[in-house]
Scaffold this active site. Structure first.
Site, mmCIF file in Angstrom:
data_model
loop_
_atom_site.group_PDB
_atom_site.id
_atom_site.type_symbol
_atom_site.label_atom_id
_atom_site.label_comp_id
_atom_site.label_asym_id
_atom_site.label_seq_id
_atom_site.Cartn_x
_atom_site.Cartn_y
_atom_site.Cartn_z
ATOM 1 N N CYS A 75 16.902 -22.611 0.075
ATOM 2 C CA CYS A 75 16.802 -22.209 1.469
ATOM 3 C C CYS A 75 18.190 -22.324 2.083
ATOM 4 O O CYS A 75 18.781 -23.415 2.061
ATOM 5 C CB CYS A 75 15.817 -23.121 2.200
ATOM 6 S SG CYS A 75 15.741 -22.886 3.995
ATOM 7 N N CYS A 190 19.280 -15.295 2.960
ATOM 8 C CA CYS A 190 17.991 -15.972 3.099
ATOM 9 C C CYS A 190 17.214 -15.664 1.831
ATOM 10 O O CYS A 190 17.129 -14.491 1.431
ATOM 11 C CB CYS A 190 17.238 -15.471 4.331
ATOM 12 S SG CYS A 190 15.538 -16.106 4.459
#
Length: 262
Positions: A75, A190
């Site tokens: 992440c 992302c």
């Protein structure tokens, strides 16, 4: 199983599956625990202090329960905020996920690169420092997408996501008019976004190189763990912090290298 390494892969939701897929391919000998912190998803809706206060103790609980040999923070938002805190608190190796600005700028021919990430990732000082250090003279456009991660989760879960919704998130990445002076490289900052890569390619106004950091993360994990220690580990676990049952077995199997997901 007694001789298997255990790798814990952590994300706010399902985006980290794109990293897991590459790590499993590089290390099929490991046992995997995938943790989706869906009780706090999306991280972009929380402050930096809230994310740090959430992830650091949660990671301690996960390490205590699963005893991993290595943790992948799959992440960008969590990595740019929490990695230093995790490394200070826990002694095992952590591999993070940060915007791949250096390879993107090295690749770009037009010297125009866009970084597509969450609003939190693109505004973070960590990301700006990467640009200062590694832009190599490129013009870098930072694009903070408010909805693309949620759209990726929705599509993976079987919901219908319109082209217009994706196109609206993608459009600011494409800068310039003339072919030799417009964006030619987009960093996917992302881990959710590669879930939509086929659609991003289709909806882009012109062809670009899409930079997904997952293969580089997999190489780093394999280097840190050293030589393989056995054959294929047959099982894997998936955990949602909300305690919901995933119900996505057929969809998830390819990300886990075909193995059963408990």
């Amino acid at each position: 199983m007694t001789n298997s390494l255990t790798i814990l892969v952590f994300d706010s939701g399902l985006g980290g599956l794109t990293v897991l897929r590459e790590v499993v391919a590089a290390r099929p000998d490991a046992h995997y625990v995938y943790v989706a912190d869906d009780a706090f998803f999306p991280y972009g809706h929380h402050s930096e202090d809230e994310i740090i206060a959430r992830v650091v103790p949660l990671m301690g609980e996960l390490i205590g329960t699963h005893d991993p040999d290595l943790v992948v923070i799959a992440c960008n938002t969590a990595s740019t905020l929490v990695l230093s805190h995790l490394r200070a608190a826990y002694s095992l190796p952590f591999v993070g996920t940060v915007p791949a600005i250096k390879p993107a700028c090295a690749l770009s021919k037009t010297r125009r690169v866009s970084v597509l990430g969450t609003k939190g990732t693109v505004k973070r000082e960590y990301t700006k420092a990467l640009i200062r250090d590694f832009a190599q003279g490129c013009e870098v456009t930072l694009v903070g997408s408010p909805e693309l991660a949620s759209l990726a989760e929705a599509e993976l879960s079987g919901a219908s996501v319109s082209d217009d919704a994706i196109r609206a998130e993608l459009a600011p990445c494409f800068v310039g008019e003339e072919a030799d002076a417009r964006t030619d490289t987009v960093v996917l900052a992302c881990t959710h976004y590669p879930l939509l890569l086929d659609r991003l390619k289709k909806l882009a106004p012109w062809p670009v190189e899409w930079i997904d950091p997952a293969p580089a993360i997999a190489r780093r994990v394999s280097d840190l763990l050293g030589a393989r220690i056995g054959g294929l580990a047959q099982s894997a676990e998936m955990i949602f912090t909300s305690n919901r049952v995933h119900g996505l077995s057929a969809t998830l199997t390819p990300f886990f290298g075909g193995r059963a997901v408990a």
